[in-house]
Design an enzyme around this catalytic site. Structure first.
Site: not given
Ligand code: NAD
Length: 490
Positions: A249, A283
């Site tokens: 997502e 998001c």
């Molecule tokens: P992010 O991708 O930076 O981090 C999300 C999670 O992934 C965190 O727990 C982080 O520690 C982990 N992570 C980071 N690098 C990783 C890796 N290499 N391997 C595994 N895990 C890793 O996102 P964010 O800044 O925390 O959140 C914002 C983003 O989330 C926005 O792009 C938003 O659109 C998206 N989002 C999407 C939805 C949806 O339903 N589509 C809902 C909420 C947020």
């Protein structure tokens, strides 16, 4: 000060490295908690525990009704503690209290939804030409790695934990390293209701190490990830080793299309809600507003007039309508996008600055920001900013609106405002996005599939689709006439 530990095999533990991370209140920069900063070794241990526990059958072999009874109890606990949970969510994430209260109510409802769904019949029987009874059953996938972002720390966790548990899986979960407070409370509640040890495990820490360890482990059968598209791509690559099941997502740059025949004030109202709710850190945010040219100037004037009146402040202040950004680092990123918009020649007609007056100087507050006169190649038009920044674009007719709406790598959400029902359906059917709205915005239901087209992800959360994500499908063929097949003669 809260001392947050990881939860592995039914025990609360510090990181093996002993390291801690300060958890900051984005409204004032104060440290509200210290969280264990997990390591790859912690993640590996949690994965092994989840694997052994899955294989023991202590959870997957429980009758669905019994698993459901735990889920109902967790929902009750969330409700009993909703006030405290909502306040903690505000202190960790920054969102206004009213938004956090909605999140807690939704979280309880989500557990109840999946508790109610899991004991309903779902097998299929086929008539086949052989004397065979052919049936299809659903089974848990095994060890589920669940990784979530910081914008809805509790709700995004529950959207994954509830269906994964309902389906009979075991879990290794990682919150965002900057918002682990309410997830920790959820794990405490799951312990209190007696979920057997080893079924739900929580590791904390950075994505690049702890998250990656989950994504690449051969003992994790599925990764369900919510977060940015860049991270989603890395997870997809890490998951190739054992051909993991993936649910992603990801981000969005969602169009909100407003026709001249829309109810004008309703459209302005929802457009404000679409982008500035959650400080734009949603998001599905309507971050590209597309307005028919005959009402464009009038719309921009009214939108800006109202955007300027939004009360920005700490989430715990009952007057606050929009909170801070989640962290200093994220605020710098959003301010960087605003600078790039100016440099690329877009016209700033509202906001654009950090807010430091009236005691907000210690927090990460940014004004509601509006750009017009943008071109399709600008970064502020193409990239997900994830802050209170919107571009308002002009379109000529239906075809033009659809073309601009779909001119994006993303495909999470989209909305149309018009009083012409047929036009609404014509246009929304052409919008390449998984979640769409007509004359409304941001509605989210536990019953409905949530997920994106294109680079907004793969798979669907919520509803029956959300349960399916956490299940394998098996065919069982039973010979009803047990005789040799006689394929080979001797
Ligand atoms: P992010 O991708 O930076 O981090 C999300 C999670 O992934 C965190 O727990 C982080 O520690 C982990 N992570 C980071 N690098 C990783 C890796 N290499 N391997 C595994 N895990 C890793 O996102 P964010 O800044 O925390 O959140 C914002 C983003 O989330 C926005 O792009 C938003 O659109 C998206 N989002 C999407 C939805 C949806 O339903 N589509 C809902 C909420 C947020």
């Amino acid at each position: 000060m809260l001392d947050l530990k990881m939860y592995i095999n039914g025990e609360w533990r510090d990181s093996r490295s002993g390291e801690k991370r300060d958890i900051i209140n984005p409204a004032n920069g104060e440290v509200i908690a210290q969280a264990a900063e997990g390591t790859v070794e912690d993640a590996k241990e949690a994965i092994q525990v989840a694997k052994d526990t899955f294989e023991s059958g202590v959870w997957s072999d429980l009758p669905a009704e019994e698993r459901a009874s735990y889920l109902y109890k967790i929902a009750d606990k969330i409700e009993e503690n909703a006030e405290e949970l909502a306040r903690l969510e505000v202190m960790d994430n920054g969102k206004p209290l009213r938004e956090a209260e909605f999140d807690m109510a939704d979280a309880a409802a989500c557990f109840r939804y999946y508790a109610g769904l899991i004991n309903k019949p779902e097998g299929v029987t086929y008539q086949v030409s052989d004397p065979v009874q052919s049936i299809v059953v659903k089974e848990p996938i095994g060890v589920c790695g669940l990784i979530v972002p910081w914008n809805y720390p509790m709700l995004m966790t529950v959207w994954k934990v509830a269906p994964a548990l309902a389906a009979g899986n075991t879990i290794v979960y990682k919150p965002s390293e900057i918002t682990p407070v309410t997830p920790t409370k959820l794990f405490e509640m799951m312990e209190e209701v007696g979920i057997p040890k080893g079924v739900v495990n929580m590791v904390m820490g950075p994505g690049a190490t702890v998250g990656n360890a989950i994504a690449e482990s051969h003992d994790v059968d599925l990764v369900s990830f919510t977060g940015g598209t860049v991270t989603g791509r890395k997870i997809m690559q890490a998951a190739t080793g054992n051909i993991k099941k993936l649910s992603l997502e990801l981000g969005g740059k969602s169009p909100n299309i407003i026709f001249a025949d829309a109810d004008f004030e309703v459209a302005v109202d929802y457009a404000l809600f679409g982008i500035f709710c959650g400080t734009g850190q949603v998001c599905a945010a309507g971050s590209r507003i597309l307005v028919e040219e005959s009402i464009y100037d009038k719309f921009v004037d009214r939108f800006v007039e109202r955007a300027k009146k939004i009360k920005v402040g700490p989430g715990l202040d009952p007057e606050t309508e929009m909170g801070p950004l989640v962290s200093e680092q994220h605020m710098e990123k959003v301010l960087g996008y605003i600078e790039s918009g100016k440099e690329e020649g877009a016209k700033l007609v509202c906001g654009g600055n950090r807010i430091t007056e009236n005691g907000l100087d210690k927090g990460y507050f940014v004004e509601p920001t509006v750009f017009v006169d943008v071109t399709p190649d600008m970064k502020i038009v193409r990239e997900e900013i994830f802050g209170p920044v919107v571009v308002i674009q002009k379109f000529k007719d239906e075809q033009d609106a659809i073309r601009i709406a779909n001119d994006t790598d993303y495909g999470l959400a989209g909305a149309v405002f018009t009083q012409d029902g047929a036009k609404a359906l014509r246009v929304i059917k052409k919008v390449r996005a998984g979640i769409t709205w007509v004359n409304t915005f941001h509605n989210t239901y536990n019953e409905a599939p949530w997920g994106g087209y294109k680079q907004s992800g793969t798979g669907r959360a919520l509803g029956t689709w959300g349960l399916d994500t956490y299940q394998e499908t098996k065919q069982i063929n039973i010979n009803l006439e047990v005789e040799p097949i006689g394929w080979f003669k001797n």
